[in-house]
Design a protein around this motif. Structure first.
Motif, PDB file in Angstrom:
ATOM      1  N   ALA A 175       0.886  -1.028  -0.098  1.00  0.00           N
ATOM      2  CA  ALA A 175       0.066  -0.038  -0.218  1.00  0.00           C
ATOM      3  C   ALA A 175       0.854   1.204  -0.115  1.00  0.00           C
ATOM      4  CB  ALA A 175      -0.901   0.035   1.236  1.00  0.00           C
ATOM      5  N   GLY A 176       1.836   1.124   0.693  1.00  0.00           N
ATOM      6  CA  GLY A 176       2.875   2.419   0.770  1.00  0.00           C
ATOM      7  C   GLY A 176       3.745   2.519  -0.542  1.00  0.00           C
ATOM      8  N   LEU A 177       3.966   1.481  -1.032  1.00  0.00           N
ATOM      9  CA  LEU A 177       4.587   1.686  -2.647  1.00  0.00           C
ATOM     10  C   LEU A 177       3.540   2.245  -3.508  1.00  0.00           C
ATOM     11  CD1 LEU A 177       6.588  -1.353  -2.635  1.00  0.00           C
ATOM     12  CD2 LEU A 177       7.693   0.963  -2.402  1.00  0.00           C
ATOM     13  N   GLU A 178       2.275   1.730  -3.615  1.00  0.00           N
ATOM     14  CA  GLU A 178       1.187   2.121  -4.127  1.00  0.00           C
ATOM     15  C   GLU A 178       0.842   3.723  -4.097  1.00  0.00           C
ATOM     16  OE1 GLU A 178      -0.986   1.475  -7.524  1.00  0.00           O
ATOM     17  OE2 GLU A 178       0.211   0.214  -6.797  1.00  0.00           O
ATOM     18  N   LEU A 179       1.025   4.270  -2.701  1.00  0.00           N
ATOM     19  CA  LEU A 179       0.537   5.602  -2.667  1.00  0.00           C
ATOM     20  C   LEU A 179       1.825   6.491  -3.200  1.00  0.00           C
ATOM     21  CD1 LEU A 179       0.475   5.981   1.331  1.00  0.00           C
ATOM     22  CD2 LEU A 179      -1.058   6.634  -0.356  1.00  0.00           C
ATOM     23  N   LEU A 180       2.890   5.977  -3.570  1.00  0.00           N
ATOM     24  CA  LEU A 180       3.968   6.664  -4.201  1.00  0.00           C
ATOM     25  C   LEU A 180       4.045   6.972  -5.614  1.00  0.00           C
ATOM     26  CD1 LEU A 180       7.058   5.350  -2.271  1.00  0.00           C
ATOM     27  CD2 LEU A 180       6.058   7.299  -1.885  1.00  0.00           C
ATOM     28  N   LYS A 181       2.869   6.197  -6.022  1.00  0.00           N
ATOM     29  CA  LYS A 181       2.449   6.290  -7.707  1.00  0.00           C
ATOM     30  C   LYS A 181       1.593   7.462  -7.595  1.00  0.00           C
ATOM     31  CE  LYS A 181       3.492   1.569  -8.474  1.00  0.00           C
ATOM     32  NZ  LYS A 181       2.780   0.298  -8.930  1.00  0.00           N
ATOM     33  N   LYS A 182       0.915   7.910  -6.821  1.00  0.00           N
ATOM     34  CA  LYS A 182      -0.221   8.856  -6.587  1.00  0.00           C
ATOM     35  C   LYS A 182       0.384  10.431  -7.045  1.00  0.00           C
ATOM     36  CE  LYS A 182      -3.583   6.196  -4.222  1.00  0.00           C
ATOM     37  NZ  LYS A 182      -4.771   6.131  -3.434  1.00  0.00           N
ATOM     38  N   ASP A 183      -0.127  11.234  -7.955  1.00  0.00           N
ATOM     39  CA  ASP A 183       0.194  12.586  -8.153  1.00  0.00           C
ATOM     40  C   ASP A 183       0.065  13.500  -6.761  1.00  0.00           C
ATOM     41  OD1 ASP A 183       1.262  12.111 -10.769  1.00  0.00           O
ATOM     42  OD2 ASP A 183      -0.792  12.592 -11.808  1.00  0.00           O
ATOM     43  N   THR A 184      -1.207  13.227  -6.210  1.00  0.00           N
ATOM     44  CA  THR A 184      -1.792  13.917  -5.182  1.00  0.00           C
ATOM     45  C   THR A 184      -0.682  13.742  -4.033  1.00  0.00           C
ATOM     46  OG1 THR A 184      -2.985  12.233  -4.177  1.00  0.00           O
ATOM     47  CG2 THR A 184      -4.154  13.830  -5.384  1.00  0.00           C
ATOM     48  N   VAL A 185      -0.141  12.650  -3.793  1.00  0.00           N
ATOM     49  CA  VAL A 185       1.145  12.496  -2.701  1.00  0.00           C
ATOM     50  C   VAL A 185       2.450  13.242  -3.320  1.00  0.00           C
ATOM     51  CG1 VAL A 185       2.650  10.847  -1.897  1.00  0.00           C
ATOM     52  CG2 VAL A 185       0.311  10.327  -2.082  1.00  0.00           C
ATOM     53  N   HIS A 186       2.707  13.256  -4.566  1.00  0.00           N
ATOM     54  CA  HIS A 186       3.855  13.919  -5.067  1.00  0.00           C
ATOM     55  C   HIS A 186       3.627  15.376  -5.019  1.00  0.00           C
ATOM     56  CE1 HIS A 186       6.178  10.878  -7.375  1.00  0.00           C
ATOM     57  NE2 HIS A 186       5.164  10.251  -6.903  1.00  0.00           N
ATOM     58  N   GLN A 187       2.505  15.962  -4.869  1.00  0.00           N
ATOM     59  CA  GLN A 187       2.304  17.468  -5.120  1.00  0.00           C
ATOM     60  C   GLN A 187       2.081  17.725  -3.453  1.00  0.00           C
ATOM     61  OE1 GLN A 187      -1.371  17.473  -7.424  1.00  0.00           O
ATOM     62  NE2 GLN A 187       0.175  17.165  -9.364  1.00  0.00           N
ATOM     63  N   ALA A 212      11.194  12.252  -4.789  1.00  0.00           N
ATOM     64  CA  ALA A 212      10.510  12.789  -5.549  1.00  0.00           C
ATOM     65  C   ALA A 212      11.441  13.842  -6.535  1.00  0.00           C
ATOM     66  CB  ALA A 212       9.376  13.608  -4.883  1.00  0.00           C
ATOM     67  N   SER A 213      12.196  14.482  -6.073  1.00  0.00           N
ATOM     68  CA  SER A 213      13.083  15.391  -6.780  1.00  0.00           C
ATOM     69  C   SER A 213      14.414  15.448  -6.317  1.00  0.00           C
ATOM     70  CB  SER A 213      12.552  16.793  -7.118  1.00  0.00           C
ATOM     71  OG  SER A 213      12.536  17.337  -5.970  1.00  0.00           O
ATOM     72  N   GLY A 214      15.569  15.375  -6.962  1.00  0.00           N
ATOM     73  CA  GLY A 214      16.938  15.667  -6.509  1.00  0.00           C
ATOM     74  C   GLY A 214      17.585  14.197  -6.574  1.00  0.00           C
ATOM     75  N   THR A 215      18.773  14.034  -6.257  1.00  0.00           N
ATOM     76  CA  THR A 215      19.492  12.978  -6.055  1.00  0.00           C
ATOM     77  C   THR A 215      20.075  12.934  -4.464  1.00  0.00           C
ATOM     78  OG1 THR A 215      20.069  12.933  -8.179  1.00  0.00           O
ATOM     79  CG2 THR A 215      21.705  11.595  -7.031  1.00  0.00           C
ATOM     80  N   LYS A 275      11.791  14.762  -0.576  1.00  0.00           N
ATOM     81  CA  LYS A 275      11.517  13.272  -0.046  1.00  0.00           C
ATOM     82  C   LYS A 275      10.310  13.091   0.340  1.00  0.00           C
ATOM     83  CE  LYS A 275      14.779  10.832   1.598  1.00  0.00           C
ATOM     84  NZ  LYS A 275      15.956  10.302   2.597  1.00  0.00           N
ATOM     85  N   ILE A 276       9.790  11.663   0.237  1.00  0.00           N
ATOM     86  CA  ILE A 276       8.350  11.278   0.685  1.00  0.00           C
ATOM     87  C   ILE A 276       8.924  10.063   1.556  1.00  0.00           C
ATOM     88  CG2 ILE A 276       6.342  10.324   0.422  1.00  0.00           C
ATOM     89  CD1 ILE A 276       6.225  12.241  -2.226  1.00  0.00           C
ATOM     90  N   VAL A 277       8.667   9.958   2.730  1.00  0.00           N
ATOM     91  CA  VAL A 277       8.983   8.712   3.549  1.00  0.00           C
ATOM     92  C   VAL A 277       7.619   8.339   4.251  1.00  0.00           C
ATOM     93  CG1 VAL A 277      10.085   7.739   5.645  1.00  0.00           C
ATOM     94  CG2 VAL A 277      11.118   9.624   4.167  1.00  0.00           C
ATOM     95  N   VAL A 278       7.481   6.917   3.503  1.00  0.00           N
ATOM     96  CA  VAL A 278       6.183   6.070   3.983  1.00  0.00           C
ATOM     97  C   VAL A 278       6.555   5.334   5.176  1.00  0.00           C
ATOM     98  CG1 VAL A 278       4.497   4.313   3.312  1.00  0.00           C
ATOM     99  CG2 VAL A 278       5.364   6.189   1.705  1.00  0.00           C
ATOM    100  N   LYS A 279       5.983   5.547   6.359  1.00  0.00           N
ATOM    101  CA  LYS A 279       6.338   4.876   7.532  1.00  0.00           C
ATOM    102  C   LYS A 279       5.158   3.636   7.755  1.00  0.00           C
ATOM    103  CE  LYS A 279       8.863   6.523  10.197  1.00  0.00           C
ATOM    104  NZ  LYS A 279      10.380   6.394  10.401  1.00  0.00           N
TER     105      LYS A 279
END
Length: 155
Positions: free
Chosen positions: A21-33, A76-79, A144-148
């Motif tokens: 579910a956490g990995l699936e979340l990371l595919k959503k535009d709303t999460v990225h924004q 989400a952006s950068g390295t 960065k987005i950290v899913v816990k």
């Protein structure tokens, strides 16, 4: 520890329902924004934190562990460069704080280095030493987005 591109996230669906579910979340535009902050999905069992910061030199990193939560760290952006080490033999710098679910360890120059570019993630299980926030060469702005994911204790 796992490091991969989000395009391959489905390979890890069998690990745990909340990891999938956490990995699936990371595919959503709303999460990225999402703006920096904490966002609950299943209360304290599954949530994500959005953060933006300037990466720091590897030598300034702080190795850490968690005991209750697994981290899915997504760039989400950068390295970013993340250090990784085995816990055995490391000297603790700050004892475990159960309220924050973190303990810090002294810097270890022998840590392995994992470079994550935008679109990549790393999974760190409880008690796996990781040192996030480091630059992969030149410091840069990171989102960065950290899913816990709270991990159930085995009896």
């Amino acid at each position: 520890m796992i490091a991969d591109h989000l395009n391959n996230a489905s390979l890890y669906n069998g690990l745990d329902r909340r990891i999938a579910a956490g990995l699936e979340l990371l595919k959503k535009d709303t999460v990225h924004q999402s703006l920096p902050g904490r966002y609950e999905i299943e209360g304290d069992a599954l949530f994500y934190i959005v953060d933006e910061y300037q990466s720091k030199p590897f030598e300034q990193g702080r190795p850490e562990i968690h005991q209750q939560y697994l981290d899915i760290q997504y760039i989400a952006s950068g390295t970013e460069c993340i250090g990784y080490a085995v816990l055995n033999g490391l000297d603790q710098e700050q004892p475990y704080d159960s309220r924050k679910d973190v303990a810090f360890y002294k810097h270890c120059p022998q840590m392995s280095r994992i470079v994550l570019k935008a679109g990549m993630f790393a999974v760190f299980w409880p008690n796996e030493v990781h040192m996030p926030g480091c630059s992969a060469g030149v410091g840069q702005r990171i989102k960065k987005i950290v899913v816990k994911v709270r991990m159930e204790r085995q009896v």
